[in-house]
Design an enzyme around this catalytic site. Structure first.
Site, PDB file in Angstrom:
ATOM      1  N   SER A  22     -30.081 -52.413  16.374  1.00  0.00           N
ATOM      2  CA  SER A  22     -30.413 -51.508  15.265  1.00  0.00           C
ATOM      3  C   SER A  22     -29.429 -51.759  14.021  1.00  0.00           C
ATOM      4  CB  SER A  22     -30.677 -50.108  15.373  1.00  0.00           C
ATOM      5  OG  SER A  22     -31.463 -49.505  14.157  1.00  0.00           O
ATOM      6  N   ASP A  40     -32.669 -48.875   6.078  1.00  0.00           N
ATOM      7  CA  ASP A  40     -32.314 -47.444   6.039  1.00  0.00           C
ATOM      8  C   ASP A  40     -32.294 -47.023   4.423  1.00  0.00           C
ATOM      9  OD1 ASP A  40     -31.702 -47.675   8.956  1.00  0.00           O
ATOM     10  OD2 ASP A  40     -29.953 -48.478   8.681  1.00  0.00           O
ATOM     11  N   HIS A  64     -36.447 -53.630  13.944  1.00  0.00           N
ATOM     12  CA  HIS A  64     -37.423 -52.659  14.027  1.00  0.00           C
ATOM     13  C   HIS A  64     -38.738 -53.392  13.271  1.00  0.00           C
ATOM     14  CE1 HIS A  64     -34.931 -49.494  15.623  1.00  0.00           C
ATOM     15  NE2 HIS A  64     -33.989 -49.766  14.858  1.00  0.00           N
TER      16      HIS A  64
END
Length: 235
Positions: free
Chosen positions: A122, A137, A159
């Site tokens: 990630s 993010d 993701h």
């Protein structure tokens, strides 16, 4: 360069236990590398101690010695002394900001380029690209720069999913990455789905896992990259 770096899209797949799916990917990098340093800086809502414990438990089957950089009074020496580096997920802005604060970004790059194995997931994968400009993010802190490790000469988007909930009017992930390619049409973005990873070994780069990835580059939008693809041409 003798880079041996694994960039995992995520720490979990579906409802599987923490890092369970990643063990088969990490195993080849850990067979002769037992002393690993974990960097928990991306964790915001979890303590560094708790995060370390999660990783130790998640990777227990690999029988590794895993310590955390926050336990050392000299972060740079801890990086030098480790046989391999783990960088966990969380908030990419927080992670990069702390790497700059501790002045270890260049050292990590140097050590990995010299052959020290690197495994990120990630946020820990996000920072291996040119910059963090394609992270998912929220920018909860402002790093001195968005420039990252530059272990890969392109942008990453972990993701990856282009799912849009019915009735939801926000941008899809593909639309957000399109915006990046509009302002920077020369820089490729490789998006990887949960359960997959990019593995760089020297001048070789491969998409591992059983799902396809996607390329965004200039006018090329969401171009499928077959599972197992050789992506060395992007290095």
């Amino acid at each position: 360069m003798a880079i041996n770096a694994l960039m995992l899209s995520s720490s979990r797949v579906g409802n599987t236990p923490y890092l369970e799916h990643a063990i088969e990917f990490i195993k080849p990098l850990s067979q002769n590398t037992k002393k690993w340093l974990f960097i928990p800086y991306a964790g915001v809502s979890v303590s560094h101690d708790a995060y370390l414990s999660m990783v130790q438990q998640g990777l227990a089957d690999l029988s590794l010695e895993i310590t955390s950089i926050h336990q050392s009074e000299d972060p740079k020496q801890a990086i030098r002394d480790a046989d391999g580096i783990f960088v966990g997920g969380g908030n990419t802005f927080q992670l990069l900001n702390m790497l700059y604060q501790h002045d270890v970004l260049a050292l990590i790059r140097e050590q990995v380029q010299a052959g020290k194995p690197y495994v990120g997931w990630s946020a820990g994968s996000n920072i291996t690209g040119l910059s963090i400009r394609t992270t998912n993010d929220m920018p909860i802190v402002e790093p001195p720069s968005f420039n990252a490790l530059n272990l890969l000469p392109f942008q990453l988007n972990p993701h990856y999913s282009n799912y849009q909930a019915p009735g939801h009017n926000g941008e899809t992930r593909a639309q957000r990455l399109l915006e990046f390619t509009v302002v920077d049409p020369l820089t490729p973005v490789i998006a990887i789905q949960e359960g997959t990873a990019l593995w760089r070994q020297g001048d070789s780069l491969r998409l591992v896992g059983n799902k396809e990835g996607y390329l965004f580059h200039g006018k090329q939008q969401e171009v499928p990259l077959a599972a197992g693809s050789d992506l060395s041409s992007y290095l």
